[in-house]
Design a protein around this motif. Sequence first.
Motif, PDB file in Angstrom:
ATOM      1  N   THR A  71      24.217 -47.881  82.698  1.00 11.09           N
ATOM      2  CA  THR A  71      25.714 -47.244  83.000  1.00 11.09           C
ATOM      3  C   THR A  71      25.845 -45.898  81.914  1.00 11.09           C
ATOM      4  O   THR A  71      26.187 -44.920  82.196  1.00 11.09           O
ATOM      5  N   LYS A  72      25.651 -46.390  80.558  1.00  9.91           N
ATOM      6  CA  LYS A  72      25.815 -45.604  79.413  1.00  9.91           C
ATOM      7  C   LYS A  72      24.907 -44.395  79.630  1.00  9.91           C
ATOM      8  O   LYS A  72      25.465 -43.186  79.370  1.00  9.91           O
ATOM      9  N   GLN A  73      23.608 -44.637  80.022  1.00  9.84           N
ATOM     10  CA  GLN A  73      22.694 -43.558  79.909  1.00  9.84           C
ATOM     11  C   GLN A  73      22.941 -42.508  81.100  1.00  9.84           C
ATOM     12  O   GLN A  73      22.959 -41.313  80.846  1.00  9.84           O
ATOM     13  N   ALA A  74      23.118 -43.013  82.042  1.00 11.07           N
ATOM     14  CA  ALA A  74      23.368 -42.130  83.327  1.00 11.07           C
ATOM     15  C   ALA A  74      24.908 -41.364  83.029  1.00 11.07           C
ATOM     16  O   ALA A  74      25.053 -40.178  83.191  1.00 11.07           O
ATOM     17  N   GLU A  75      25.932 -41.872  82.311  1.00 10.76           N
ATOM     18  CA  GLU A  75      27.040 -41.257  82.033  1.00 10.76           C
ATOM     19  C   GLU A  75      26.709 -40.130  80.854  1.00 10.76           C
ATOM     20  O   GLU A  75      27.133 -38.899  81.197  1.00 10.76           O
ATOM     21  N   GLU A  76      25.764 -40.359  79.898  1.00 12.78           N
ATOM     22  CA  GLU A  76      25.306 -39.211  79.114  1.00 12.78           C
ATOM     23  C   GLU A  76      24.490 -37.966  79.793  1.00 12.78           C
ATOM     24  O   GLU A  76      24.707 -36.965  79.417  1.00 12.78           O
ATOM     25  N   LEU A 125      24.707 -37.213  82.896  1.00 13.34           N
ATOM     26  CA  LEU A 125      25.913 -36.565  84.001  1.00 13.34           C
ATOM     27  C   LEU A 125      26.911 -35.698  82.755  1.00 13.34           C
ATOM     28  O   LEU A 125      27.251 -34.473  83.409  1.00 13.34           O
ATOM     29  N   ASN A 126      27.046 -36.112  81.755  1.00 16.11           N
ATOM     30  CA  ASN A 126      27.933 -35.518  80.899  1.00 16.11           C
ATOM     31  C   ASN A 126      27.086 -34.258  80.333  1.00 16.11           C
ATOM     32  O   ASN A 126      27.768 -33.140  80.225  1.00 16.11           O
ATOM     33  N   ALA A 127      25.806 -34.156  80.408  1.00 15.00           N
ATOM     34  CA  ALA A 127      25.158 -32.839  79.914  1.00 15.00           C
ATOM     35  C   ALA A 127      24.775 -32.348  80.892  1.00 15.00           C
ATOM     36  O   ALA A 127      24.862 -31.068  80.741  1.00 15.00           O
ATOM     37  N   ILE A 128      24.828 -32.841  82.075  1.00 18.99           N
ATOM     38  CA  ILE A 128      24.740 -31.638  83.459  1.00 18.99           C
ATOM     39  C   ILE A 128      26.029 -31.118  83.596  1.00 18.99           C
ATOM     40  O   ILE A 128      26.187 -29.878  83.764  1.00 18.99           O
ATOM     41  N   LEU A 129      27.196 -31.745  83.952  1.00 24.03           N
ATOM     42  CA  LEU A 129      28.385 -31.251  84.106  1.00 24.03           C
ATOM     43  C   LEU A 129      29.361 -31.783  83.191  1.00 24.03           C
ATOM     44  O   LEU A 129      29.772 -32.766  83.359  1.00 24.03           O
ATOM     45  N   PRO A 130      29.450 -31.129  82.027  1.00 25.41           N
ATOM     46  CA  PRO A 130      30.362 -31.471  80.848  1.00 25.41           C
ATOM     47  C   PRO A 130      31.841 -31.599  81.315  1.00 25.41           C
ATOM     48  O   PRO A 130      32.197 -30.806  82.151  1.00 25.41           O
ATOM     49  N   PRO A 131      32.623 -32.659  80.865  1.00 27.28           N
ATOM     50  CA  PRO A 131      33.921 -32.518  81.288  1.00 27.28           C
ATOM     51  C   PRO A 131      34.507 -31.339  80.525  1.00 27.28           C
ATOM     52  O   PRO A 131      34.566 -31.042  79.498  1.00 27.28           O
ATOM     53  N   ARG A 132      35.582 -30.862  81.265  1.00 29.15           N
ATOM     54  CA  ARG A 132      36.027 -29.701  80.743  1.00 29.15           C
ATOM     55  C   ARG A 132      37.705 -30.044  80.730  1.00 29.15           C
ATOM     56  O   ARG A 132      38.330 -30.691  81.624  1.00 29.15           O
ATOM     57  N   LEU A 178      37.643 -31.152  89.341  1.00 27.80           N
ATOM     58  CA  LEU A 178      36.862 -32.298  89.628  1.00 27.80           C
ATOM     59  C   LEU A 178      37.210 -33.423  88.502  1.00 27.80           C
ATOM     60  O   LEU A 178      36.869 -33.215  87.475  1.00 27.80           O
ATOM     61  N   LYS A 179      36.898 -34.641  89.286  1.00 22.60           N
ATOM     62  CA  LYS A 179      37.296 -36.009  88.244  1.00 22.60           C
ATOM     63  C   LYS A 179      36.356 -36.992  88.787  1.00 22.60           C
ATOM     64  O   LYS A 179      36.409 -36.993  90.072  1.00 22.60           O
ATOM     65  N   TYR A 180      35.640 -37.539  87.743  1.00 23.59           N
ATOM     66  CA  TYR A 180      34.625 -38.452  88.398  1.00 23.59           C
ATOM     67  C   TYR A 180      34.711 -39.825  87.153  1.00 23.59           C
ATOM     68  O   TYR A 180      34.982 -39.385  86.130  1.00 23.59           O
ATOM     69  N   ASP A 181      34.349 -40.710  87.849  1.00 22.73           N
ATOM     70  CA  ASP A 181      34.268 -42.105  86.912  1.00 22.73           C
ATOM     71  C   ASP A 181      32.691 -42.324  86.800  1.00 22.73           C
ATOM     72  O   ASP A 181      31.925 -41.643  86.982  1.00 22.73           O
ATOM     73  N   THR A 182      32.578 -43.201  85.816  1.00 19.38           N
ATOM     74  CA  THR A 182      31.340 -43.681  85.463  1.00 19.38           C
ATOM     75  C   THR A 182      30.483 -44.007  86.631  1.00 19.38           C
ATOM     76  O   THR A 182      30.894 -45.035  87.454  1.00 19.38           O
TER      77      THR A 182
END
Length: 209
Positions: free
Chosen positions: A62-67, A69-76, A9-13
Amino acid sequence: MIPPADSLLKYDTPVLVSRNTEKRSPKARLLKVSPQQPGPSGSAPQPPKTKLPSTPCVPDPTKQAEEILNAILPPRELYSQCFDELIREVTINCAERGLLLLRVRDEIRMTIAAYQTLYESSVAFGMRKALQAEQGKSDMERKIAELETEKRDLERQVNEQKAKCEATEKRESERRQVEEKKHNEEIQFLKRTNQQLKAQLEGIIAPKK
């Protein structure tokens, strides 16, 4: 503990999408403006100037939503898939090296599974010890309460015995004083009687001489 499945899974901001025209970005409002016919002078009308919000220190959504999202589904970083691809490419060139790398991969997975099992057993052991400690704590608290109750009963009995002892001593002291007084009175009476008898005896004996 079930390991998370590998995912590509790849996602953008994330981008905020809204139907409210007042909250659209300046670029969106510029794209939404319909073209107008040129005026008599032949020059195209200038696009309306947009004013940026002047609110200072506003957090970037945007930055807050990215943080979040990273907390919920961290990049692997998918090392396992990369290793599998390396095994495949090495096996094409040299089957022995491919089998050796396959054995290394299996050993790594077995080691990770063993550590996971050890972690789960240690967590279960810790939970059991915590429950035993809580149960032992409740037992000790109940025993302490019983001992405190017994202590209060013994203190009450001691106080009662002390009161009885003091009452007995007081009563015996009074009785002893009464007996001493009576004894002294009897001694005085006997002394007076003795003096009287002695005087009478001396009176009887004196004329005979």
